[in-house]
Design a protein around this motif. Structure first.
Motif, mmCIF file in Angstrom:
data_model
loop_
_atom_site.group_PDB
_atom_site.id
_atom_site.type_symbol
_atom_site.label_atom_id
_atom_site.label_comp_id
_atom_site.label_asym_id
_atom_site.label_seq_id
_atom_site.Cartn_x
_atom_site.Cartn_y
_atom_site.Cartn_z
ATOM 1 N N TYR A 59 0.840 -1.197 0.000
ATOM 2 C CA TYR A 59 0.000 0.000 0.000
ATOM 3 C C TYR A 59 0.879 1.252 0.000
ATOM 4 O O TYR A 59 0.697 2.155 -0.816
ATOM 5 N N PHE A 60 1.827 1.301 0.916
ATOM 6 C CA PHE A 60 2.666 2.498 1.018
ATOM 7 C C PHE A 60 3.660 2.621 -0.138
ATOM 8 O O PHE A 60 3.927 3.719 -0.614
ATOM 9 N N SER A 67 -2.648 4.124 -10.049
ATOM 10 C CA SER A 67 -3.893 4.798 -9.672
ATOM 11 C C SER A 67 -4.235 4.453 -8.228
ATOM 12 O O SER A 67 -3.822 3.412 -7.705
ATOM 13 N N THR A 68 -4.989 5.303 -7.618
ATOM 14 C CA THR A 68 -5.355 5.082 -6.216
ATOM 15 C C THR A 68 -6.219 3.838 -6.038
ATOM 16 O O THR A 68 -6.251 3.282 -4.951
ATOM 17 N N SER A 69 -6.879 3.383 -7.087
ATOM 18 C CA SER A 69 -7.733 2.198 -6.932
ATOM 19 C C SER A 69 -6.892 0.954 -6.610
ATOM 20 O O SER A 69 -7.295 0.143 -5.771
ATOM 21 N N ILE A 70 -5.743 0.810 -7.238
ATOM 22 C CA ILE A 70 -4.888 -0.343 -6.934
ATOM 23 C C ILE A 70 -4.279 -0.183 -5.547
ATOM 24 O O ILE A 70 -4.264 -1.116 -4.749
ATOM 25 N N VAL A 76 -7.415 -2.234 1.526
ATOM 26 C CA VAL A 76 -8.638 -2.987 1.829
ATOM 27 C C VAL A 76 -8.283 -4.431 2.194
ATOM 28 O O VAL A 76 -8.765 -4.979 3.188
ATOM 29 N N HIS A 77 -7.403 -5.041 1.408
ATOM 30 C CA HIS A 77 -7.017 -6.426 1.680
ATOM 31 C C HIS A 77 -6.278 -6.531 3.008
ATOM 32 O O HIS A 77 -6.502 -7.474 3.774
#
Length: 187
Positions: A59-60, A67-70, A76-77
């Protein structure tokens, strides 16, 4: 026709229920080998903790690359895996065991490896591999328990469902990356 639907007579059931009340729901007829079940649950706990750490790192490290979605999918995971940690630890305690959060042995007990990865594609691939390993571990334990511990089995089946969804998500993300991203490093 036998009208007694229970194999144990009522008086014996009452007697057993009064014994060892400090063990909560774990009664003397708990069939699976408790020590083995607790070890398996603690190994799955270690696997989930390693997955939380890897997803958080991804994430970091992916911020600014994609993109922010990935990036958000990693978060989320990680949060869902943390929920699995809580479920496993709670069940271990309910069965009279101790959840093993020791940092010294986490990577040794975890089925999944902690691999940092050097590109977005490799991050996703490592997460997919870890999910596949987790899926195998959950299926193995579900099969081991059979019908002898329905509560643990139900919990494992619900976690397994989420793990399968995570694997599908990672496979989809990996397949949807543009070729240039699958070769780019983090730095």
């Amino acid at each position: 026709m036998n009208t007694n639907f229970f194999l144990t007579d009522v008086q014996t059931s009452r007697k057993y229920a009064r014994q060892h009340t400090d063990e909560g729901a774990v009664t003397s007829d708990y069939v699976p080998r408790r020590r083995t079940v607790l070890k398996m649950l603690n190994d799955l706990l270690a696997t989930e903790i390693i997955c939380v750490l890897r997803y958080r790192r991804h994430y970091f490290m992916s911020k600014g690359i994609v993109s922010t979605s990935i990036t958000n999918e990693f978060l989320v995971h990680a949060n869902e895996e943390l929920g699995h940690v809580d479920l496993l630890a709670e069940r271990i305690a309910q069965l009279g065991g101790e959840p093993n959060f020791s940092p010294d042995s986490l990577s040794k007990r975890s089925h999944a490896e902690y691999i940092e990865a050097d590109s977005l594609a490799n991050m996703i691939k490592e997460d997919l591999i870890a999910e596949r390993i987790g899926i195998s571990g959950y299926r193995e334990m579900i099969q081991y328990l059979g019908n002898e511990d329905p509560k643990t089995r139900f919990m494992l089946e619900s976690i397994l469902s989420v793990e399968e969804k995570h694997a599908e998500d990672m496979a989809h993300l990996l397949g949807s990356l543009p070729p240039r991203m699958s070769r780019s490093g983090i730095s």
